[in-house]
Design an enzyme around this catalytic site. Structure first.
Site, short mmCIF file in Angstrom:
data_model
loop_
_atom_site.label_atom_id
_atom_site.label_comp_id
_atom_site.label_asym_id
_atom_site.label_seq_id
_atom_site.Cartn_x
_atom_site.Cartn_y
_atom_site.Cartn_z
N ASN A 1 10.35 -58.52 -30.86
CA ASN A 1 9.48 -58.62 -29.69
C ASN A 1 9.94 -59.71 -28.73
OD1 ASN A 1 7.66 -56.52 -30.25
ND2 ASN A 1 6.42 -57.82 -31.57
N ASP B 1 7.28 -51.81 -29.97
CA ASP B 1 6.38 -50.69 -30.23
C ASP B 1 7.15 -49.42 -30.59
OD1 ASP B 1 4.20 -52.27 -29.74
OD2 ASP B 1 3.77 -51.46 -27.75
N HIS C 1 7.92 -56.27 -26.02
CA HIS C 1 6.95 -55.55 -26.86
C HIS C 1 7.11 -54.04 -26.76
CE1 HIS C 1 4.55 -58.94 -28.33
NE2 HIS C 1 4.84 -59.52 -27.18
N ASP D 1 6.45 -54.64 -45.24
CA ASP D 1 6.35 -55.59 -44.14
C ASP D 1 7.74 -55.70 -43.50
OD1 ASP D 1 4.40 -57.79 -43.00
OD2 ASP D 1 6.38 -58.72 -43.15
N ASP E 1 3.05 -55.42 -38.18
CA ASP E 1 4.23 -54.74 -38.72
C ASP E 1 4.09 -54.51 -40.22
OD1 ASP E 1 4.38 -57.37 -39.49
OD2 ASP E 1 6.47 -57.66 -38.96
#
Length: 218
Positions: free
Chosen positions: A71, A80, A76, A63, A107
């Site tokens: 973000n 990404d 974003h 994680d 994530d």
């Protein structure tokens, strides 16, 4: 049969071939995360059920740390790009260990890899996997340094355990790594928490260590 007579038959055959190709592409898309190219959750489950039968199998859950801030700060699109980079790096690490990897969503990632019984987990996970994942990602607008908490549960840690039990062990280890501020943690040889999910632990502000540690860290 001359060419003209064959035309009525060729058209349906060509149509079915095109349809089969379309279905194959749809199926491949459904089994693959479009952002990272890793397996989807369902495809990973199918493959992992076979992969854990190997005596050297280890299940990992990862994680990313503070990814929401990435973000929020850089947008974003940058987030990404970071996720895609992490996915590619995880896939490469797994490929070297005859393993598989998946993006479970957001994530969070999962993997099954083969690690020899005498493998030094600290070297494998800190200086190997974590350092590889944490290499800078230049998004064009910012340089991001991904960081992840890693939990690992080896098949030998819980002999006879099924996939769900190994995933639970890895999940508990991953969450313990987050709570303690560590890069990675191994699973205990038993479930630490009685709840359904290792993330639901005791009262806030405490982190329970394996029993052999004999203490609670505030």
């Amino acid at each position: 049969m001359n060419a003209l007579q064959a035309l009525p038959l060729a058209a349906p055959v060509a149509g079915w071939a095109a349809h089969a190709l379309y279905l194959a592409r749809r199926l491949r898309t459904a089994r693959t995360d479009p952002l990272t190219g890793l397996m989807s959750r369902s495809a990973f489950t199918t493959r992992a059920l076979r992969a854990i039968s190997h005596p050297y199998a280890a299940v990992l859950l990862l994680d990313l740390d503070g990814f929401k801030d990435v973000n929020d700060t850089y947008g974003h699109h940058a987030g990404d790009q970071a996720l895609a980079a992490v996915g590619h790096r995880l896939a490469a690490w797994c490929a070297d260990r005859r393993g598989i990897a998946a993006r479970l969503g957001g994530d969070e990632f999962a993997a099954v890899a083969r690690l020899a019984p005498d493998a030094d987990l600290h070297d494998e996970l800190l200086y190997g996997l974590w350092t590889h994942l944490a290499a800078p990602v230049d998004t064009g607008t910012a340089v991001i340094h991904p960081s992840a908490a890693i939990g690992i549960c080896r098949a030998t840690d819980r002999p006879g355990a099924d996939l769900s039990e190994l995933l639970r062990g890895a999940d508990e280890a991953m969450y313990r790594a987050k709570r303690l501020g560590h890069r990675w943690q191994p699973a205990c040889r038993h479930d630490v928490y009685r709840t359904v999910n290792g993330r639901r632990i005791g009262r806030p502000g405490t982190a329970v260590l394996p029993r052999d540690a004999g203490k609670v860290i505030p």
